[in-house]
Scaffold this active site. Structure first.
Site, PDB file in Angstrom:
ATOM      1  N   CYS A   1     -10.539  10.826 -33.943  1.00  0.00           N
ATOM      2  CA  CYS A   1      -9.096  10.835 -34.178  1.00  0.00           C
ATOM      3  C   CYS A   1      -8.395  11.372 -32.922  1.00  0.00           C
ATOM      4  O   CYS A   1      -8.827  12.371 -32.350  1.00  0.00           O
ATOM      5  CB  CYS A   1      -8.768  11.732 -35.372  1.00  0.00           C
ATOM      6  SG  CYS A   1      -6.991  11.855 -35.715  1.00  0.00           S
TER       7      CYS A   1
ATOM      8  N   HIS B   1      -7.855   5.596 -42.746  1.00  0.00           N
ATOM      9  CA  HIS B   1      -7.727   6.749 -41.841  1.00  0.00           C
ATOM     10  C   HIS B   1      -6.255   6.981 -41.487  1.00  0.00           C
ATOM     11  O   HIS B   1      -5.767   8.116 -41.506  1.00  0.00           O
ATOM     12  CB  HIS B   1      -8.553   6.484 -40.565  1.00  0.00           C
ATOM     13  CG  HIS B   1      -8.465   7.540 -39.513  1.00  0.00           C
ATOM     14  ND1 HIS B   1      -9.540   8.302 -39.134  1.00  0.00           N
ATOM     15  CD2 HIS B   1      -7.423   7.941 -38.742  1.00  0.00           C
ATOM     16  CE1 HIS B   1      -9.151   9.159 -38.178  1.00  0.00           C
ATOM     17  NE2 HIS B   1      -7.880   8.949 -37.925  1.00  0.00           N
ATOM     18  N   GLU B   2      -5.546   5.887 -41.193  1.00  0.00           N
ATOM     19  CA  GLU B   2      -4.124   6.031 -40.798  1.00  0.00           C
ATOM     20  C   GLU B   2      -3.242   6.385 -41.982  1.00  0.00           C
ATOM     21  O   GLU B   2      -2.330   7.219 -41.844  1.00  0.00           O
ATOM     22  CB  GLU B   2      -3.630   4.739 -40.127  1.00  0.00           C
ATOM     23  CG  GLU B   2      -4.416   4.325 -38.880  1.00  0.00           C
ATOM     24  CD  GLU B   2      -4.693   5.456 -37.904  1.00  0.00           C
ATOM     25  OE1 GLU B   2      -5.789   5.488 -37.316  1.00  0.00           O
ATOM     26  OE2 GLU B   2      -3.832   6.341 -37.744  1.00  0.00           O
TER      27      GLU B   2
ATOM     28  N   HIS C   1      -3.252   9.997 -42.655  1.00  0.00           N
ATOM     29  CA  HIS C   1      -2.359  10.770 -41.783  1.00  0.00           C
ATOM     30  C   HIS C   1      -0.967  10.906 -42.403  1.00  0.00           C
ATOM     31  O   HIS C   1      -0.297  11.914 -42.241  1.00  0.00           O
ATOM     32  CB  HIS C   1      -2.205  10.107 -40.404  1.00  0.00           C
ATOM     33  CG  HIS C   1      -3.275  10.443 -39.419  1.00  0.00           C
ATOM     34  ND1 HIS C   1      -3.546  11.730 -39.017  1.00  0.00           N
ATOM     35  CD2 HIS C   1      -4.135   9.649 -38.734  1.00  0.00           C
ATOM     36  CE1 HIS C   1      -4.543  11.723 -38.136  1.00  0.00           C
ATOM     37  NE2 HIS C   1      -4.909  10.477 -37.951  1.00  0.00           N
TER      38      HIS C   1
HETATM   39  C1  LIG Z   1     -17.393  10.592 -33.694  1.00  0.00           C
HETATM   40  N1  LIG Z   1     -17.849   9.252 -33.459  1.00  0.00           N
HETATM   41  C2  LIG Z   1     -16.974   8.319 -33.031  1.00  0.00           C
HETATM   42  O1  LIG Z   1     -15.791   8.496 -32.894  1.00  0.00           O
HETATM   43  C3  LIG Z   1     -17.557   6.980 -32.799  1.00  0.00           C
HETATM   44  C4  LIG Z   1     -18.599   6.824 -31.884  1.00  0.00           C
HETATM   45  C5  LIG Z   1     -19.133   5.535 -31.655  1.00  0.00           C
HETATM   46  C6  LIG Z   1     -18.643   4.416 -32.354  1.00  0.00           C
HETATM   47  C7  LIG Z   1     -17.604   4.582 -33.294  1.00  0.00           C
HETATM   48  C8  LIG Z   1     -17.125   3.379 -34.081  1.00  0.00           C
HETATM   49  C9  LIG Z   1     -17.074   5.861 -33.538  1.00  0.00           C
HETATM   50  N2  LIG Z   1     -16.022   6.052 -34.427  1.00  0.00           N
HETATM   51  C10 LIG Z   1     -14.746   5.605 -34.136  1.00  0.00           C
HETATM   52  N3  LIG Z   1     -14.561   4.869 -33.021  1.00  0.00           N
HETATM   53  C11 LIG Z   1     -13.303   4.400 -32.813  1.00  0.00           C
HETATM   54  N4  LIG Z   1     -13.067   3.619 -31.707  1.00  0.00           N
HETATM   55  C12 LIG Z   1     -14.190   2.976 -31.075  1.00  0.00           C
HETATM   56  C13 LIG Z   1     -13.914   2.570 -29.670  1.00  0.00           C
HETATM   57  N5  LIG Z   1     -12.669   1.804 -29.594  1.00  0.00           N
HETATM   58  C14 LIG Z   1     -12.432   1.133 -28.351  1.00  0.00           C
HETATM   59  C15 LIG Z   1     -12.847   1.714 -27.146  1.00  0.00           C
HETATM   60  C16 LIG Z   1     -12.610   1.052 -25.946  1.00  0.00           C
HETATM   61  C17 LIG Z   1     -11.973  -0.186 -25.914  1.00  0.00           C
HETATM   62  C18 LIG Z   1     -11.572  -0.780 -27.110  1.00  0.00           C
HETATM   63  C19 LIG Z   1     -11.803  -0.110 -28.317  1.00  0.00           C
HETATM   64 CL1  LIG Z   1     -11.307  -0.882 -29.791  1.00  0.00          CL
HETATM   65  C20 LIG Z   1     -11.518   2.522 -30.113  1.00  0.00           C
HETATM   66  C21 LIG Z   1     -11.764   2.978 -31.526  1.00  0.00           C
HETATM   67  N6  LIG Z   1     -12.261   4.689 -33.621  1.00  0.00           N
HETATM   68  C22 LIG Z   1     -12.538   5.434 -34.716  1.00  0.00           C
HETATM   69  N7  LIG Z   1     -11.538   5.668 -35.566  1.00  0.00           N
HETATM   70  C23 LIG Z   1     -11.768   6.240 -36.904  1.00  0.00           C
HETATM   71  S1  LIG Z   1     -10.672   5.277 -37.940  1.00  0.00           S
HETATM   72  C24 LIG Z   1      -9.425   5.300 -36.674  1.00  0.00           C
HETATM   73  C25 LIG Z   1     -10.241   5.035 -35.399  1.00  0.00           C
HETATM   74  C26 LIG Z   1      -9.508   5.500 -34.142  1.00  0.00           C
HETATM   75  O2  LIG Z   1      -8.711   4.770 -33.607  1.00  0.00           O
HETATM   76  N8  LIG Z   1      -9.820   6.728 -33.696  1.00  0.00           N
HETATM   77  C27 LIG Z   1      -9.183   7.193 -32.484  1.00  0.00           C
HETATM   78  N9  LIG Z   1     -13.762   5.922 -35.003  1.00  0.00           N
HETATM   79 NI    NI Z   2      -6.470   9.837 -36.665  1.00  0.00          NI
END
Ligand SMILES: CNC(=O)c1cccc(C)c1Nc1nc(N2CCN(c3ccccc3Cl)CC2)nc(N2CSC[C@H]2C(=O)NC)n1
Ligand code: NI
Length: 185
Positions: free
Chosen positions: A112, A155-156, A159
């Site tokens: 997050c 998740h959103e 929030h």
């Molecule tokens: C602790 N382990 C981890 O975080 C985690 C660790 C590994 C994999 C995952 C899948 C994890 N989990 C997780 N990874 C994401 N991203 C993966 C990368 N990606 C992204 C990155 C770069 C370019 C384009 C893109 Cl698309 C962006 C989004 N996002 C979220 N969440 C939770 S729901 C809301 C969403 C969010 O936007 N968070 C900021 N979780």
């Molecule tokens: Ni968040």
């Protein structure tokens, strides 16, 4: 343009408030907020621009995370090869009107933009949801989402109700989920 300095971090009370419903037509301020939040996601998903502006990549951003306690969130789940279905919209006054009994969770846990520390553990959510929301034009949508887009929207929406992802992690055993939970990348 929203930068990391504009993102409110865990500990700020705005992240634990119930956000206010948004009225239509959107004020110029609310329209700009919607555009800025979606722009943040787009820029953060471009490796070069992400690096250039020192952003953390995200697929969702909710108004309380930029200090605005309103029922609005931008979601940009890109089309990826294979099964994942993309979902892109600014969801306003969203309500989950029905959901699967079955849970789903990301095998890698959740991150997050407002939580700087890594909080390990599975975050059990509904695997499938029917979501009703209004877009920035005030049009009402009813969409069925599953897996990753469903996780992101939950998740959103959390929030908007003052809930953070780690509130769902089992304190005793962070990697415990019911055995019928669908786990996915
Ligand atoms: C602790 N382990 C981890 O975080 C985690 C660790 C590994 C994999 C995952 C899948 C994890 N989990 C997780 N990874 C994401 N991203 C993966 C990368 N990606 C992204 C990155 C770069 C370019 C384009 C893109 Cl698309 C962006 C989004 N996002 C979220 N969440 C939770 S729901 C809301 C969403 C969010 O936007 N968070 C900021 N979780
Ligand atoms: Ni968040």
């Amino acid at each position: 343009m929203i930068l990391m300095k504009d993102i409110v971090r865990d500990g700020d009370p705005v992240l634990r408030q119930e956000a206010a419903k948004v009225s239509f037509p959107l004020s110029d301020e609310d329209q700009k907020l919607a555009d800025d939040m979606m722009e943040y996601l787009k820029v953060s998903q471009d490796p070069e621009l992400c690096e250039k502006y020192g952003l953390r990549a995200g697929v969702g951003l909710a108004a309380p995370q930029v200090g605005v306690s309103k029922m609005m969130a931008a979601v940009l789940v890109p089309a990826e090869e294979g099964a994942k279905s993309p979902f892109t919209d600014v969801i306003i006054n969203p309500v989950i009107i029905s959901h699967s009994v079955q849970n789903g969770a990301l095998t890698e846990g959740e991150g997050c933009l407002s939580v700087d520390k890594e909080v390990p553990g599975f975050v059990p959510r509904h695997d499938r949801i029917t979501l009703r929301y209004q877009d920035t034009k005030g049009e009402t949508h009813k969409v069925r989402l599953k897996n990753y887009p469903a996780i992101v929207c939950q998740h959103e929406i959390d929030h908007l109700h003052g809930i953070l992802f780690y509130d769902h992690i089992n304190k005793e055993n962070p990697y415990e989920v019911s055995d019928d939970t669908i786990m996915f990348e």
